[in-house]
Design an enzyme around this catalytic site. Structure first.
Site, PDB file in Angstrom:
ATOM      1  N   ASP A 212      36.989  44.323  42.109  1.00 20.58           N
ATOM      2  CA  ASP A 212      35.987  44.285  42.824  1.00 20.58           C
ATOM      3  C   ASP A 212      36.302  44.230  44.152  1.00 20.58           C
ATOM      4  O   ASP A 212      36.002  44.839  45.378  1.00 20.58           O
ATOM      5  CB  ASP A 212      34.928  43.367  42.549  1.00 20.58           C
ATOM      6  CG  ASP A 212      33.458  43.639  43.381  1.00 20.58           C
ATOM      7  OD1 ASP A 212      32.806  44.647  43.741  1.00 20.58           O
ATOM      8  OD2 ASP A 212      32.951  42.331  43.969  1.00 20.58           O
TER       9      ASP A 212
ATOM     10  N   ASP B  78      36.885  47.294  47.618  1.00 22.08           N
ATOM     11  CA  ASP B  78      36.317  47.275  49.132  1.00 22.08           C
ATOM     12  C   ASP B  78      37.174  47.209  49.975  1.00 22.08           C
ATOM     13  O   ASP B  78      37.079  47.876  51.209  1.00 22.08           O
ATOM     14  CB  ASP B  78      35.319  45.931  49.137  1.00 22.08           C
ATOM     15  CG  ASP B  78      33.809  46.233  48.672  1.00 22.08           C
ATOM     16  OD1 ASP B  78      33.641  46.954  47.675  1.00 22.08           O
ATOM     17  OD2 ASP B  78      33.046  45.503  49.420  1.00 22.08           O
TER      18      ASP B  78
ATOM     19  N   TYR C   6      32.227  37.316  35.558  1.00 21.60           N
ATOM     20  CA  TYR C   6      31.027  38.005  35.688  1.00 21.60           C
ATOM     21  C   TYR C   6      29.920  37.517  34.596  1.00 21.60           C
ATOM     22  O   TYR C   6      28.728  37.697  34.604  1.00 21.60           O
ATOM     23  CB  TYR C   6      30.916  39.569  35.894  1.00 21.60           C
ATOM     24  CG  TYR C   6      31.574  40.035  37.281  1.00 21.60           C
ATOM     25  CD1 TYR C   6      32.457  39.639  37.865  1.00 21.60           C
ATOM     26  CD2 TYR C   6      30.439  40.728  37.846  1.00 21.60           C
ATOM     27  CE1 TYR C   6      32.437  39.945  39.022  1.00 21.60           C
ATOM     28  CE2 TYR C   6      30.674  41.248  39.285  1.00 21.60           C
ATOM     29  CZ  TYR C   6      31.869  41.066  39.841  1.00 21.60           C
ATOM     30  OH  TYR C   6      32.221  41.154  41.155  1.00 21.60           O
TER      31      TYR C   6
ATOM     32  N   ASP D 242      46.979  38.348  45.502  1.00 20.49           N
ATOM     33  CA  ASP D 242      46.781  37.879  46.971  1.00 20.49           C
ATOM     34  C   ASP D 242      47.811  38.809  47.697  1.00 20.49           C
ATOM     35  O   ASP D 242      47.532  39.494  48.610  1.00 20.49           O
ATOM     36  CB  ASP D 242      47.291  36.412  47.002  1.00 20.49           C
ATOM     37  CG  ASP D 242      48.195  35.632  46.275  1.00 20.49           C
ATOM     38  OD1 ASP D 242      48.848  36.514  45.622  1.00 20.49           O
ATOM     39  OD2 ASP D 242      48.465  34.742  46.686  1.00 20.49           O
TER      40      ASP D 242
ATOM     41  N   LYS E 205      46.923  36.978  38.739  1.00 23.44           N
ATOM     42  CA  LYS E 205      47.273  35.669  39.322  1.00 23.44           C
ATOM     43  C   LYS E 205      47.750  34.681  38.366  1.00 23.44           C
ATOM     44  O   LYS E 205      47.430  33.787  37.965  1.00 23.44           O
ATOM     45  CB  LYS E 205      45.994  35.140  39.884  1.00 23.44           C
ATOM     46  CG  LYS E 205      46.174  33.822  40.882  1.00 23.44           C
ATOM     47  CD  LYS E 205      46.676  34.119  41.983  1.00 23.44           C
ATOM     48  CE  LYS E 205      46.661  33.098  42.950  1.00 23.44           C
ATOM     49  NZ  LYS E 205      47.477  33.062  44.126  1.00 23.44           N
TER      50      LYS E 205
HETATM   51  C1  IPM Z   1      30.048  46.743  42.617  1.00 29.95           C
HETATM   52  C2  IPM Z   1      29.246  45.371  43.397  1.00 29.95           C
HETATM   53  C3  IPM Z   1      28.726  44.573  42.188  1.00 29.95           C
HETATM   54  C4  IPM Z   1      29.856  43.967  41.363  1.00 29.95           C
HETATM   55  C5  IPM Z   1      27.426  43.465  42.423  1.00 29.95           C
HETATM   56  C6  IPM Z   1      26.349  44.184  43.249  1.00 29.95           C
HETATM   57  C7  IPM Z   1      27.095  42.954  41.116  1.00 29.95           C
HETATM   58  O1  IPM Z   1      29.807  44.420  44.138  1.00 29.95           O
HETATM   59  O2  IPM Z   1      29.552  47.268  42.198  1.00 29.95           O
HETATM   60  O3  IPM Z   1      31.006  46.780  43.232  1.00 29.95           O
HETATM   61  O4  IPM Z   1      30.150  42.964  41.889  1.00 29.95           O
HETATM   62  O5  IPM Z   1      30.205  44.764  40.547  1.00 29.95           O
HETATM   63 MN    MN Z   2      31.619  45.515  44.912  1.00 24.23          MN
END
Ligand code: IPM
Ligand code: MN
Ligand code: NAD
Length: 363
Positions: free
Chosen positions: A247, A251, A141, A223, A191
């Site tokens: 990240d 999710d 990032y 993975d 990884k």
């Molecule tokens: C999160 C989001 C952010 C990230 C994006 C919007 C920059 O996906 O907060 O999880 O990747 O950190």
């Molecule tokens: Mn995210």
């Protein structure tokens, strides 16, 4: 007690859910006799539209001087032009870096009432209770060089994966300390079969493990870990991962909880301590949900639970934080569901109604 909170709703459903996080805090204020002074600021796309930048100096200052920041989400199709000089997400990344909140704590809790709402089978979800510690201010990032350049071979896009040992060590320590206070198991994700940064990550984790004999350290390749998270999620206690891996895995882990809309997070500059009064940055893990923005149907629980984490880790209010957690639990037990929960059906509860229900349950 008096507290100053910076409230940065952002774009899409960001302001919608953040309003309900604020509502929960105000209910706490009434019930426990605290005064939260809320200072609102633009961030992300709305800030680009109004001020030409996703993060103004004023809002950076607001976030720095507040006791804590409650953040919504930023971004959306309106600002997605790949050739634009800046994007809403840049504002969020700049804030995280500016506040030096390198440890992003993302608890993944499965409410028993919601196991039949997940696409996973109930027996897989039994006993799931994990915390993901995501490194938040390094890696792909942020590392330089980064950007797009014209070369004789054509256009080249560059992102750099880079971690220093000290960046790795400080976030791993957060993982070890959290594991120590929980079930004593830490899964370090990397990884290392391919990436040099991961080999440094793994070596650092192995070295630190000597200092935490009470914590069982396991290494997992990202993975395989992504697969195991849905196969045997209850076996995880604390997971620690670099920025991008964390990240993506969170999710995915949201599927255990039945919806992205339920997961909160706390971003801190060290180990979270219940009852502490250290600044922090609090946001649900989800984004701006452009597909449902403006409809009043977003699930506000991620923001409400983020507000609870704020009470616990930045404002010294552990009892109050527990009251918010309990209120969310109570409302779910009563059967209220926003539309993102598969079992909501036709009688889905709207965003503000959900926020009202939680606020009433607090008070
Ligand atoms: C999160 C989001 C952010 C990230 C994006 C919007 C920059 O996906 O907060 O999880 O990747 O950190
Ligand atoms: Mn995210
Ligand atoms: P998203 O998290 O916004 O949405 C993914 C899916 O989950 C959508 O179907 C959405 O409707 C649903 N969802 C998310 N939160 C929900 C909630 N609270 N209630 C009900 N449903 C919910 O991810 P995306 O669509 O990939 O990204 C949209 C935008 O948000 C992008 O611009 C992205 O950069 C941004 N984003 C911002 C943040 C942040 O500010 N922290 C985090 C993630 C994504």
């Amino acid at each position: 007690m008096d507290f100053n909170i910076a409230v940065l709703g952002g774009d899409g459903i960001g302001p919608e859910v953040t309003a309900e996080g604020v509502k929960a805090m105000q209910a706490v204020g009434r019930a426990f006799g605290h005064n939260f002074t809320l200072e609102y600021g633009d961030v992300g796309g709305i800030s680009i539209d109004r001020h030409g930048t996703p993060l103004t100096d004023g809002v950076r200052e607001l976030a720095t001087s507040a006791d804590a920041v409650l953040f919504g989400a930023v971004g959306g199709p309106k600002w997605d032009d790949p050739s634009a000089p800046t994007r809403p997400e840049d504002g969020l990344l700049a804030l995280r870096a500016h506040l030096n909140v390198f440890a992003n704590i993302r608890p993944v809790k499965v409410y028993p009432e919601l196991t039949d709402s997940s696409v996973l089978k109930p027996h897989v979800l039994e006993g799931v209770d994990m915390v993901v510690v995501r490194e938040l201010t390094g890696g792909l990032y942020y590392a330089q060089p980064k950007g797009r350049t014209q070369t004789p071979q054509g256009i080249v896009g560059v992102d750099t994966m880079r971690y220093s040992e000290s960046e790795i060590e400080r976030v791993l320590r957060v993982g070890f300390e959290l594991a120590r206070g929980r079930r004593g198991k830490l899964t370090s994700v990397d990884k290392a079969n391919v990436l040099e940064t991961s080999r440094l990550w793994r070596a650092t984790a192995t070295r630190l493990a000597d200092e935490y004999p009470d914590v069982e350290l396991e290494h997992a390749l990202v993975d395989a870990c992504a697969m195991q998270i849905v196969l045997r999620p209850a076996s995880y206690d604390v997971i620690v991962a670099e920025n991008t891996f964390g990240d993506i895995l969170t999710d995915e882990a949201a599927i255990l909880a039945a919806s992205m809309g339920l997961l909160p997070s706390a971003s801190l500059s060290g180990v979270p301590e219940a009852g502490a009064r250290t600044p922090g940055f609090y946001e649900p893990i989800h984004g701006t949900a452009p597909d449902i923005a403006g409809q009043g149907i977003a699930n506000p629980c991620g923001s409400i639970l983020s507000a609870a984490m704020m009470l616990r880790y930045s404002l010294g209010l552990t009892e109050e934080a527990a009251a918010v957690d309990r209120a969310v639990q109570t409302v779910l037990e009563q059967g209220y569901r926003t539309a993102d929960i598969a079992t909501a059906g036709d009688a889905a509860t709207g965003t503000t109604q959900m926020g009202d229900l939680v606020a009433n349950a607090i008070g």
